[in-house]
Write a protein that holds these residues in place. Structure first.
Motif, PDB file in Angstrom:
ATOM      1  N   ASP A  91       0.832  -1.208   0.000  1.00 31.16           N
ATOM      2  CA  ASP A  91       0.000   0.000   0.000  1.00 31.16           C
ATOM      3  C   ASP A  91       0.863   1.252   0.000  1.00 31.16           C
ATOM      4  N   PHE A  92       1.933   1.238   0.804  1.00 30.58           N
ATOM      5  CA  PHE A  92       2.810   2.408   0.838  1.00 30.58           C
ATOM      6  C   PHE A  92       3.517   2.597  -0.499  1.00 30.58           C
ATOM      7  N   GLU A  93       3.862   1.515  -1.144  1.00 31.05           N
ATOM      8  CA  GLU A  93       4.499   1.606  -2.461  1.00 31.05           C
ATOM      9  C   GLU A  93       3.565   2.313  -3.446  1.00 31.05           C
ATOM     10  N   ARG A  94       2.289   1.929  -3.455  1.00 32.77           N
ATOM     11  CA  ARG A  94       1.305   2.579  -4.327  1.00 32.77           C
ATOM     12  C   ARG A  94       1.139   4.055  -3.939  1.00 32.77           C
ATOM     13  N   PHE A  95       0.980   4.292  -2.643  1.00 33.47           N
ATOM     14  CA  PHE A  95       0.794   5.641  -2.117  1.00 33.47           C
ATOM     15  C   PHE A  95       1.960   6.542  -2.524  1.00 33.47           C
ATOM     16  N   SER A  96       3.169   6.054  -2.328  1.00 29.35           N
ATOM     17  CA  SER A  96       4.361   6.869  -2.584  1.00 29.35           C
ATOM     18  C   SER A  96       4.639   7.074  -4.066  1.00 29.35           C
ATOM     19  N   SER A  97       3.959   6.342  -4.925  1.00 27.95           N
ATOM     20  CA  SER A  97       4.149   6.534  -6.365  1.00 27.95           C
ATOM     21  C   SER A  97       3.327   7.711  -6.893  1.00 27.95           C
ATOM     22  N   HIS A  98       2.371   8.199  -6.120  1.00 26.45           N
ATOM     23  CA  HIS A  98       1.568   9.353  -6.523  1.00 26.45           C
ATOM     24  C   HIS A  98       2.468  10.594  -6.495  1.00 26.45           C
ATOM     25  N   PRO A  99       2.436  11.425  -7.538  1.00 28.22           N
ATOM     26  CA  PRO A  99       3.352  12.581  -7.617  1.00 28.22           C
ATOM     27  C   PRO A  99       3.280  13.526  -6.410  1.00 28.22           C
ATOM     28  N   LEU A 100       2.084  13.841  -5.928  1.00 23.48           N
ATOM     29  CA  LEU A 100       1.971  14.743  -4.782  1.00 23.48           C
ATOM     30  C   LEU A 100       2.545  14.102  -3.521  1.00 23.48           C
ATOM     31  N   MET A 101       2.250  12.824  -3.315  1.00 21.46           N
ATOM     32  CA  MET A 101       2.756  12.149  -2.118  1.00 21.46           C
ATOM     33  C   MET A 101       4.265  11.982  -2.196  1.00 21.46           C
ATOM     34  N   LYS A 102       4.781  11.742  -3.397  1.00 20.04           N
ATOM     35  CA  LYS A 102       6.235  11.649  -3.574  1.00 20.04           C
ATOM     36  C   LYS A 102       6.897  12.952  -3.141  1.00 20.04           C
ATOM     37  N   LYS A 103       6.288  14.084  -3.499  1.00 19.17           N
ATOM     38  CA  LYS A 103       6.829  15.386  -3.090  1.00 19.17           C
ATOM     39  C   LYS A 103       6.787  15.538  -1.568  1.00 19.17           C
ATOM     40  N   LEU A 104       5.678  15.138  -0.950  1.00 17.76           N
ATOM     41  CA  LEU A 104       5.576  15.236   0.515  1.00 17.76           C
ATOM     42  C   LEU A 104       6.604  14.340   1.208  1.00 17.76           C
ATOM     43  N   ILE A 105       6.869  13.194   0.619  1.00 16.95           N
ATOM     44  CA  ILE A 105       7.904  12.294   1.155  1.00 16.95           C
ATOM     45  C   ILE A 105       9.274  12.938   0.996  1.00 16.95           C
ATOM     46  N   ASP A 106       9.547  13.476  -0.192  1.00 18.15           N
ATOM     47  CA  ASP A 106      10.828  14.146  -0.439  1.00 18.15           C
ATOM     48  C   ASP A 106      11.031  15.347   0.480  1.00 18.15           C
TER      49      ASP A 106
END
Length: 107
Positions: free
Chosen positions: A29-44
């Protein structure tokens, strides 16, 4: 896996929802979540952090994470793996806060 949403908002992407604070999430689930462009930015940007296991964290870091956890289920899961007295006390204190129970000695 333990994921910390350090922001003030619920984050939702790819059918995965993270409330503010600590969240228990399946790796797929986290892999899918983190692949979203907005979530990737929040992670970064460090707003969403994939945490180490609680027992592998320094005590102060673990206590800070516990104090930012608002799910009784996540706190109960933390208690099953945690052995350090100070962290266990923080878990119990946070559970009291969530449940809205005041300590009798504070009244």
């Amino acid at each position: 896996m333990l994921v910390h949403n350090k922001g003030k908002y619920v984050r939702h992407a790819e059918e995965v929802m993270l409330v503010p604070g600590a969240n228990q999430v399946e790796s797929s689930d986290f892999e899918r979540f983190s692949s979203h462009p907005l979530m990737k930015k929040l992670i970064d940007d460090g707003e969403i952090i994939l945490q180490k296991r609680l027992k592998d964290m320094k005590p102060d870091d673990a206590i800070d994470l516990v104090k930012d956890t608002f799910s009784l289920a996540v706190l109960e899961e933390m208690k099953t793996v945690e052995k350090r007295k100070a962290v266990l006390e923080a878990i119990d204190s946070q559970a009291v806060v969530i449940q809205g129970k005041a300590d009798e000695s504070e009244e």
